[in-house]
Design a protein around this motif. Structure first.
Motif, PDB file in Angstrom:
ATOM      1  N   GLN A   1      -5.904 -10.839 -11.701  1.00 19.02           N
ATOM      2  CA  GLN A   1      -5.143 -10.837 -10.647  1.00 19.02           C
ATOM      3  C   GLN A   1      -4.188  -9.510 -10.548  1.00 19.02           C
ATOM      4  OE1 GLN A   1      -3.173 -14.519  -9.686  1.00 19.02           O
ATOM      5  NE2 GLN A   1      -5.171 -15.591  -9.170  1.00 19.02           N
ATOM      6  N   ASP A   2      -4.010  -8.780  -9.400  1.00 20.28           N
ATOM      7  CA  ASP A   2      -3.046  -7.870  -9.501  1.00 20.28           C
ATOM      8  C   ASP A   2      -2.720  -6.991 -10.642  1.00 20.28           C
ATOM      9  OD1 ASP A   2      -2.629  -8.336  -6.629  1.00 20.28           O
ATOM     10  OD2 ASP A   2      -1.272 -10.091  -7.291  1.00 20.28           O
ATOM     11  N   LEU A   3      -3.876  -6.543 -11.294  1.00 20.12           N
ATOM     12  CA  LEU A   3      -3.788  -5.733 -12.782  1.00 20.12           C
ATOM     13  C   LEU A   3      -2.860  -4.806 -12.507  1.00 20.12           C
ATOM     14  CD1 LEU A   3      -7.465  -6.332 -13.919  1.00 20.12           C
ATOM     15  CD2 LEU A   3      -5.447  -7.735 -14.496  1.00 20.12           C
ATOM     16  N   ASP A   4      -2.766  -3.880 -11.591  1.00 22.52           N
ATOM     17  CA  ASP A   4      -1.891  -2.690 -11.490  1.00 22.52           C
ATOM     18  C   ASP A   4      -0.417  -3.199 -11.546  1.00 22.52           C
ATOM     19  OD1 ASP A   4      -3.974  -1.005 -11.417  1.00 22.52           O
ATOM     20  OD2 ASP A   4      -3.746  -0.673  -9.237  1.00 22.52           O
ATOM     21  N   LEU A   5      -0.079  -4.351 -10.742  1.00 27.53           N
ATOM     22  CA  LEU A   5       1.318  -4.950 -10.973  1.00 27.53           C
ATOM     23  C   LEU A   5       1.770  -5.499 -12.573  1.00 27.53           C
ATOM     24  CD1 LEU A   5       3.950  -6.156  -9.696  1.00 27.53           C
ATOM     25  CD2 LEU A   5       2.504  -8.038  -9.133  1.00 27.53           C
ATOM     26  N   ALA A   6       0.674  -6.171 -13.016  1.00 28.90           N
ATOM     27  CA  ALA A   6       0.646  -6.542 -14.341  1.00 28.90           C
ATOM     28  C   ALA A   6       1.076  -5.318 -15.521  1.00 28.90           C
ATOM     29  CB  ALA A   6      -0.326  -7.316 -14.900  1.00 28.90           C
ATOM     30  N   GLU A   7       0.326  -4.388 -15.233  1.00 30.12           N
ATOM     31  CA  GLU A   7       0.518  -3.190 -16.022  1.00 30.12           C
ATOM     32  C   GLU A   7       1.837  -2.573 -15.847  1.00 30.12           C
ATOM     33  OE1 GLU A   7      -1.379   1.276 -16.971  1.00 30.12           O
ATOM     34  OE2 GLU A   7      -2.685  -0.178 -15.938  1.00 30.12           O
ATOM     35  N   GLY A   8       2.215  -2.400 -14.732  1.00 29.07           N
ATOM     36  CA  GLY A   8       3.639  -2.010 -14.441  1.00 29.07           C
ATOM     37  C   GLY A   8       4.793  -2.911 -14.928  1.00 29.07           C
ATOM     38  N   LEU A   9       4.592  -4.421 -14.923  1.00 34.12           N
ATOM     39  CA  LEU A   9       5.430  -5.264 -15.513  1.00 34.12           C
ATOM     40  C   LEU A   9       5.399  -5.187 -17.089  1.00 34.12           C
ATOM     41  CD1 LEU A   9       4.571  -8.190 -13.348  1.00 34.12           C
ATOM     42  CD2 LEU A   9       6.681  -7.139 -13.536  1.00 34.12           C
ATOM     43  N   PHE A  10       4.493  -4.640 -17.588  1.00 33.71           N
ATOM     44  CA  PHE A  10       4.363  -4.655 -19.177  1.00 33.71           C
ATOM     45  C   PHE A  10       4.956  -3.197 -19.527  1.00 33.71           C
ATOM     46  CE2 PHE A  10       0.267  -7.221 -18.846  1.00 33.71           C
ATOM     47  CZ  PHE A  10       0.799  -8.280 -19.094  1.00 33.71           C
ATOM     48  N   ARG A  11       4.930  -2.174 -18.716  1.00 29.45           N
ATOM     49  CA  ARG A  11       5.525  -0.850 -18.873  1.00 29.45           C
ATOM     50  C   ARG A  11       7.054  -0.906 -18.913  1.00 29.45           C
ATOM     51  NH1 ARG A  11       1.893   2.847 -20.189  1.00 29.45           N
ATOM     52  NH2 ARG A  11      -0.190   2.753 -19.408  1.00 29.45           N
ATOM     53  N   GLU A  12       7.263  -1.920 -17.879  1.00 26.38           N
ATOM     54  CA  GLU A  12       8.834  -1.913 -17.555  1.00 26.38           C
ATOM     55  C   GLU A  12       9.366  -2.791 -18.954  1.00 26.38           C
ATOM     56  OE1 GLU A  12      11.088  -5.199 -14.974  1.00 26.38           O
ATOM     57  OE2 GLU A  12       9.743  -3.586 -13.724  1.00 26.38           O
TER      58      GLU A  12
END
Length: 172
Positions: A66-77
């Protein structure tokens, strides 16, 4: 019942962050996915700068697809706050695996293994991606290492059997 106990523990400010993470895990393991996500969203609001919260929420999303773009952003953060963290590198690699970005996933998973060479989950993730990249022999070696380090035997043995069967059938 465990989720309820973690909720009680979360009333103590010193225990709150970890208790809420554990509560979300309990909800997820009991099939209460919506409750688990609400727990993680609450954590994110309460601890917006915490990289562990970002990673936990992102990993939940990645696992659910779900919401893989959000997940990627969270990991980059999370990685911006703690660049050498092997768990965060693994998470970023795993979210890239989900939509088929295998080369990028491989790069992050190799970095994660270099930081945490004996982590069975990271090894399993790397084995999965190596297999998808056509590196079946290397995937088998890594998956066997994951098993030796205490990885999920049923899941990993099934992966190994699948790869070995494809090799016997002459697939590359």
């Amino acid at each position: 019942r465990a989720a309820w106990r973690f909720e009680l523990a979360a009333e103590d400010p010193d225990l709150r962050l970890n208790a809420l993470i554990q509560k979300s895990i309990c909800h997820d393991q009991n099939g209460l996915v919506d409750k688990a996500r609400l727990d993680l969203e609450l954590l994110r609001r309460e601890y917006p700068e915490d990289p562990e919260v970002a990673n936990s929420y992102g990993y939940f999303l990645a696992e659910k697809g779900q919401d893989l773009d959000l997940a990627e952003g969270l990991f980059r953060e999370a990685l911006a706050a703690d660049p050498g963290n092997g768990a965060y590198l693994d998470s970023l690699g795993w979210v890239m695996y989900r939509p088929g970005r295998y080369e990028e996933a491989f790069d992050y998973l190799i970095q994660a293994v270099n930081v945490l060479p004996d982590d069975p989950i990271i090894l399993e993730h790397l084995g999965v991606v190596l297999n998808l990249l056509g590196q079946k022999t290397e995937a088998l070696d890594i998956l066997r290492r994951s098993l030796a380090q205490g990885g999920d035997s049923a899941r990993i043995e099934a992966l190994i059997a699948e790869i070995e069967a494809s090799q016997e059938a002459g697939e590359d």
